[in-house]
Write a protein that holds these residues in place. Structure first.
Motif, mmCIF file in Angstrom:
data_model
loop_
_atom_site.group_PDB
_atom_site.id
_atom_site.type_symbol
_atom_site.label_atom_id
_atom_site.label_comp_id
_atom_site.label_asym_id
_atom_site.label_seq_id
_atom_site.Cartn_x
_atom_site.Cartn_y
_atom_site.Cartn_z
ATOM 1 N N VAL A 61 -2.513 -7.109 -0.490
ATOM 2 C CA VAL A 61 -1.407 -7.482 -1.360
ATOM 3 C C VAL A 61 -0.747 -5.963 -1.697
ATOM 4 C CG1 VAL A 61 -0.519 -8.491 -3.453
ATOM 5 C CG2 VAL A 61 -1.833 -9.877 -1.846
ATOM 6 N N PRO A 62 -1.789 -5.246 -2.425
ATOM 7 C CA PRO A 62 -1.085 -3.915 -2.887
ATOM 8 C C PRO A 62 -0.988 -2.864 -1.880
ATOM 9 C CG PRO A 62 -3.211 -3.883 -3.509
ATOM 10 C CD PRO A 62 -3.138 -5.329 -2.679
ATOM 11 N N GLU A 63 -1.636 -3.082 -0.620
ATOM 12 C CA GLU A 63 -1.636 -1.924 0.487
ATOM 13 C C GLU A 63 -0.341 -1.766 1.000
ATOM 14 O OE1 GLU A 63 -3.916 0.128 1.097
ATOM 15 O OE2 GLU A 63 -5.727 -0.967 -0.165
ATOM 16 N N ILE A 64 0.462 -0.391 1.071
ATOM 17 C CA ILE A 64 1.762 -0.094 1.518
ATOM 18 C C ILE A 64 1.497 0.301 3.029
ATOM 19 C CG2 ILE A 64 3.684 1.320 1.311
ATOM 20 C CD1 ILE A 64 3.078 1.484 -1.588
ATOM 21 N N TRP A 65 0.838 0.743 3.524
ATOM 22 C CA TRP A 65 0.551 1.286 4.885
ATOM 23 C C TRP A 65 -0.515 0.404 5.721
ATOM 24 C CZ3 TRP A 65 4.256 4.355 5.153
ATOM 25 C CH2 TRP A 65 4.813 5.092 4.015
ATOM 26 N N GLY A 66 -0.164 0.375 6.958
ATOM 27 C CA GLY A 66 -1.347 0.082 7.899
ATOM 28 C C GLY A 66 -0.910 -1.457 8.386
ATOM 29 N N TYR A 67 -1.927 -2.083 9.295
ATOM 30 C CA TYR A 67 -1.704 -3.458 9.658
ATOM 31 C C TYR A 67 -3.003 -4.074 9.210
ATOM 32 C CZ TYR A 67 -1.111 -7.051 13.092
ATOM 33 O OH TYR A 67 -0.828 -8.145 13.758
ATOM 34 N N LYS A 82 8.132 -12.494 -1.474
ATOM 35 C CA LYS A 82 7.982 -13.835 -1.596
ATOM 36 C C LYS A 82 6.931 -14.366 -2.594
ATOM 37 C CE LYS A 82 5.997 -17.787 1.121
ATOM 38 N NZ LYS A 82 5.347 -18.187 2.341
ATOM 39 N N LEU A 83 6.112 -13.355 -2.847
ATOM 40 C CA LEU A 83 4.757 -13.763 -3.685
ATOM 41 C C LEU A 83 5.388 -13.172 -5.164
ATOM 42 C CD1 LEU A 83 1.861 -12.209 -2.243
ATOM 43 C CD2 LEU A 83 2.351 -14.614 -2.440
ATOM 44 N N ARG A 84 6.571 -12.424 -5.073
ATOM 45 C CA ARG A 84 7.186 -11.704 -6.408
ATOM 46 C C ARG A 84 6.258 -10.641 -6.916
ATOM 47 N NH1 ARG A 84 9.008 -17.265 -7.749
ATOM 48 N NH2 ARG A 84 11.440 -17.026 -7.293
ATOM 49 N N TYR A 85 5.691 -9.729 -6.000
ATOM 50 C CA TYR A 85 4.736 -8.842 -6.537
ATOM 51 C C TYR A 85 5.200 -7.592 -5.978
ATOM 52 C CZ TYR A 85 0.659 -5.803 -6.379
ATOM 53 O OH TYR A 85 -0.008 -4.802 -6.515
ATOM 54 N N SER A 86 5.303 -6.690 -6.733
ATOM 55 C CA SER A 86 5.820 -5.381 -6.443
ATOM 56 C C SER A 86 4.641 -4.253 -6.449
ATOM 57 C CB SER A 86 6.926 -4.691 -7.429
ATOM 58 O OG SER A 86 8.139 -5.729 -7.284
ATOM 59 N N PRO A 87 4.310 -3.681 -5.284
ATOM 60 C CA PRO A 87 2.961 -2.825 -5.311
ATOM 61 C C PRO A 87 3.408 -1.491 -6.137
ATOM 62 C CG PRO A 87 3.986 -2.774 -3.216
ATOM 63 C CD PRO A 87 4.683 -4.083 -4.037
ATOM 64 N N ALA A 88 2.259 -1.196 -6.674
ATOM 65 C CA ALA A 88 2.542 -0.218 -7.435
ATOM 66 C C ALA A 88 1.190 0.996 -6.714
ATOM 67 C CB ALA A 88 1.871 -0.144 -8.904
ATOM 68 N N PRO A 89 1.559 1.996 -6.399
ATOM 69 C CA PRO A 89 0.609 2.780 -5.345
ATOM 70 C C PRO A 89 -0.371 3.277 -6.521
ATOM 71 C CG PRO A 89 2.574 4.094 -5.751
ATOM 72 C CD PRO A 89 2.856 2.636 -6.309
ATOM 73 N N ASN A 90 -1.368 2.377 -6.834
ATOM 74 C CA ASN A 90 -2.528 2.852 -7.820
ATOM 75 C C ASN A 90 -3.969 2.218 -7.621
ATOM 76 O OD1 ASN A 90 -3.038 0.623 -9.286
ATOM 77 N ND2 ASN A 90 -0.836 0.622 -10.113
ATOM 78 N N ARG A 96 -8.488 -4.230 -7.825
ATOM 79 C CA ARG A 96 -8.279 -5.540 -8.386
ATOM 80 C C ARG A 96 -8.298 -6.490 -7.091
ATOM 81 N NH1 ARG A 96 -3.634 -8.764 -10.686
ATOM 82 N NH2 ARG A 96 -2.268 -7.020 -9.798
ATOM 83 N N PHE A 97 -7.419 -6.186 -6.283
ATOM 84 C CA PHE A 97 -7.374 -7.263 -5.091
ATOM 85 C C PHE A 97 -8.547 -7.166 -4.177
ATOM 86 C CE2 PHE A 97 -3.216 -7.380 -6.668
ATOM 87 C CZ PHE A 97 -2.683 -8.681 -6.240
ATOM 88 N N GLN A 98 -9.328 -5.770 -4.065
ATOM 89 C CA GLN A 98 -10.594 -6.029 -3.596
ATOM 90 C C GLN A 98 -11.527 -6.857 -4.035
ATOM 91 O OE1 GLN A 98 -11.922 -4.740 -0.703
ATOM 92 N NE2 GLN A 98 -9.926 -3.607 0.104
ATOM 93 N N ARG A 99 -11.429 -6.774 -5.402
ATOM 94 C CA ARG A 99 -12.564 -7.630 -6.110
ATOM 95 C C ARG A 99 -12.104 -9.303 -5.936
ATOM 96 N NH1 ARG A 99 -12.033 -3.745 -10.133
ATOM 97 N NH2 ARG A 99 -10.506 -4.860 -11.224
ATOM 98 N N ALA A 100 -10.963 -9.444 -5.922
ATOM 99 C CA ALA A 100 -10.553 -10.859 -5.631
ATOM 100 C C ALA A 100 -10.805 -11.279 -4.225
ATOM 101 C CB ALA A 100 -8.952 -10.959 -5.736
ATOM 102 N N ALA A 101 -10.850 -10.289 -3.181
ATOM 103 C CA ALA A 101 -11.182 -10.697 -1.915
ATOM 104 C C ALA A 101 -12.711 -10.770 -1.953
ATOM 105 C CB ALA A 101 -10.889 -9.598 -0.889
#
Length: 125
Positions: A61-67, A82-90, A96-101
């Motif tokens: 979700v927050p990753e801007i680069w890659g596949y 679609k998710l209404r999420y704007s990634p902040a490169p931080n 946070r999303f790694q912990r969710a995964a």
């Protein structure tokens, strides 16, 4: 592209979901056509067969680069809209999303964990 799992300084335990990823240990250049700037079909097939694609999708979700999780940068950009999420490169969002995964891997509920992070939005890309 989660081939290297995380950048330098990030530790990966063998108990984390990444250890089960179909791309684990693969060399990125085998799956990306740098001249065309596109992902090869074999990469899409690799992701489609991955047992942890849902966890990868959460982590992407927050990753801007890659596949990630069968999605190109453009695919993820549209999905985030679609998710209404704007990634902040931080690093905080990445962690946070790694912990969710990681939680999704442990409890078997990827859609529920993503919904918790995004306030009830569905997992499907």
């Amino acid at each position: 592209f989660p081939v290297t799992i995380r950048e330098e300084g990030h530790q990966m335990s063998e108990e984390r979901w990444q250890a089960s990823a179909a791309c684990q240990g693969q060399y990125i250049d085998e799956y990306y056509d740098r001249e065309q700037g596109s992902v090869l079909n074999v990469t899409k097939l690799l992701c489609a067969s991955c047992p942890v694609i849902e966890m990868c999708r959460i982590a992407s979700v927050p990753e801007i680069w890659g596949y990630w999780a069968g999605m190109t940068q453009q695919d993820r950009r549209l999905w985030r809209r679609k998710l209404r999420y704007s990634p902040a490169p931080n690093d905080a969002d990445v962690e946070r999303f790694q912990r969710a995964a990681d939680r999704a891997w442990r409890n078997g509920d990827p859609e529920g964990e993503l919904a918790k992070e995004l306030g009830g939005v569905a997992l499907s890309a």
